[in-house]
Design an enzyme around this catalytic site. Structure first.
Site, short mmCIF file in Angstrom:
data_model
loop_
_atom_site.label_atom_id
_atom_site.label_comp_id
_atom_site.label_asym_id
_atom_site.label_seq_id
_atom_site.Cartn_x
_atom_site.Cartn_y
_atom_site.Cartn_z
N HIS A 255 38.97 117.07 47.92
CA HIS A 255 38.46 116.08 48.80
C HIS A 255 39.36 115.28 49.63
O HIS A 255 39.01 115.36 51.15
CB HIS A 255 38.03 115.01 48.02
CG HIS A 255 37.23 113.73 48.37
ND1 HIS A 255 35.93 113.78 48.42
CD2 HIS A 255 37.92 112.56 49.32
CE1 HIS A 255 35.84 112.33 49.16
NE2 HIS A 255 37.03 111.92 49.59
N GLU A 256 40.53 115.05 49.42
CA GLU A 256 41.53 114.39 50.46
C GLU A 256 42.02 115.55 51.39
O GLU A 256 42.42 115.12 52.57
CB GLU A 256 42.84 113.71 49.67
CG GLU A 256 42.23 112.71 48.54
CD GLU A 256 41.51 111.57 49.25
OE1 GLU A 256 41.65 111.31 50.56
OE2 GLU A 256 41.02 110.92 48.45
N HIS A 259 39.62 115.66 54.34
CA HIS A 259 39.92 114.67 55.38
C HIS A 259 41.28 115.01 56.23
O HIS A 259 41.16 114.80 57.46
CB HIS A 259 40.31 113.19 54.72
CG HIS A 259 39.24 112.23 53.99
ND1 HIS A 259 38.13 112.43 54.59
CD2 HIS A 259 39.20 111.87 52.82
CE1 HIS A 259 37.34 111.84 53.75
NE2 HIS A 259 37.95 111.34 52.66
#
Length: 339
Positions: A255-256, A259
């Site tokens: 997920h990170e 980003h």
């Protein structure tokens, strides 16, 4: 729960071998510019980088209240507009450079494409002391995290192949009680990253440790100039085999890094406007927690993308990026991180 019964088997079996070329164009599949953002950067303009220094976080918890309490860094509409304008300008500049190189190489008329990208990874383990409870997670968990990333980004877990492969270069262990736990936005975090960050814009720096405020992780979005804060911070026990119940299959890292490669949350902007600026992720009014199968919070076509890596569901529930997200990440790599 139970949406991907074969996932653990697939992860244990290893990473699927994937090779692809993705087009570098603002018209690539799934990249949906907000009209106001893109018109803010006319042809030939050199748009200043966005002024925000916000990172984006993933929270642990099972309620909307947890999101509101622990994630103060979700982007405002103005910040998204600034980022999208900068993205358009940076991508245009990189495309012009590529076209110039093509002309110089007498390959006029051919489509500019990017082969699969290998991302070097440097992992910094921030620990209070030499114990596991003090943050000293074993190498085996870190190696498993790299495997999970490669499976997720290759499409082996069921989503679109993105073209990104992650290669561990170094594990750097640092015992410093002043940096433990890691506190988002603190002077200690800046000191830590200023001291430890290595490599260029293409190098992924991951900082592992105990985190403040019940956060699972946070990340910086890409910028045209290298920022010392660039990288991702991940709860050490969220790695595969860690102790973070429901969040210990490694998808906080997945997920990170999304980003870091310029993806927003699937619920960015709610049900209105351009949302997460990707056309093939259905609109979502708010983050989804746990694994709410069939959730549908917007009137637009499609149920909430609760299985997408960029939502807030349990690791067991998320397994995919979309083709549009893959295109956006490739374009962002070209605009911001490619050498």
């Amino acid at each position: 729960m139970g949406l991907r019964p074969n996932l653990l088997t697939r992860r244990a079996a290893g990473v699927a071998s994937t090779t692809l070329a993705l087009l570098l164009s603002t018209a690539a599949v799934g990249v949906v510019p907000a009209a106001s953002a893109y018109s803010a950067a006319p042809e030939g303009a050199s748009c200043a980088e966005p002024t925000d220094v916000h990172s984006d976080a993933r929270v642990r918890g099972g309620s909307k209240a947890a999101h509101k309490r622990h994630d103060p860094n979700e982007l405002t509409a103005k910040q998204v507009q600034e980022r999208e304008a900068d993205f358009a300008a940076a991508l245009r500049n990189s495309t012009l450079r590529s076209k110039s190189s093509l002309r110089a190489g007498a390959t006029e008329g051919k489509t500019v494409a990017l082969a699969a990208v290998t991302v070097p990874v440097v992992v910094h383990v921030i620990q209070r002391d030499s114990t596991r409870a003090g943050g000293n997670i074993p190498d085996s968990l870190i190696n498993s995290q790299i495997t999970v990333l490669n499976q997720a980004y290759s499409g082996a877990t069921g989503g679109a192949a993105t073209g990104f492969t992650f290669q561990l270069q170094q594990i750097n262990r640092v015992t410093n009680a002043a940096w433990y736990p890691i506190v988002q936005g603190s002077s200690a975090e800046r000191q830590m990253k200023t001291s430890l960050r290595t490599g260029g814009k293409n190098t992924l720096n991951m900082y592992l440790g105990e985190l403040s405020d019940d956060l699972l992780g946070w990340a910086t979005f890409p910028k045209r100039s290298l920022d010392v804060m660039d990288g991702v911070v991940v709860l050490g026990e969220s790695l595969p085999g860690g102790t973070a119940t429901n969040y210990n299959q490694g998808d906080t890292g997945t997920h990170e890094i999304g980003h870091w490669l310029n993806l927003y949350h699937t619920f960015q902007g709610g049900c209105s406007g351009s949302g997460d600026s990707v056309s093939d992720t259905p609109a979502e009014a708010s983050p989804a927690f746990q694994c709410p199968t069939g959730r549908d919070t917007c009137t637009a076509t499609g149920k909430d993308p609760i299985t997408n890596f960029m939502d807030y569901t349990y690791d067991s529930c998320m397994y995919q990026f979309t083709a549009g997200q893959a295109s956006r990440m490739v374009n962002a790599w070209t605009a911001y991180r490619a050498a």
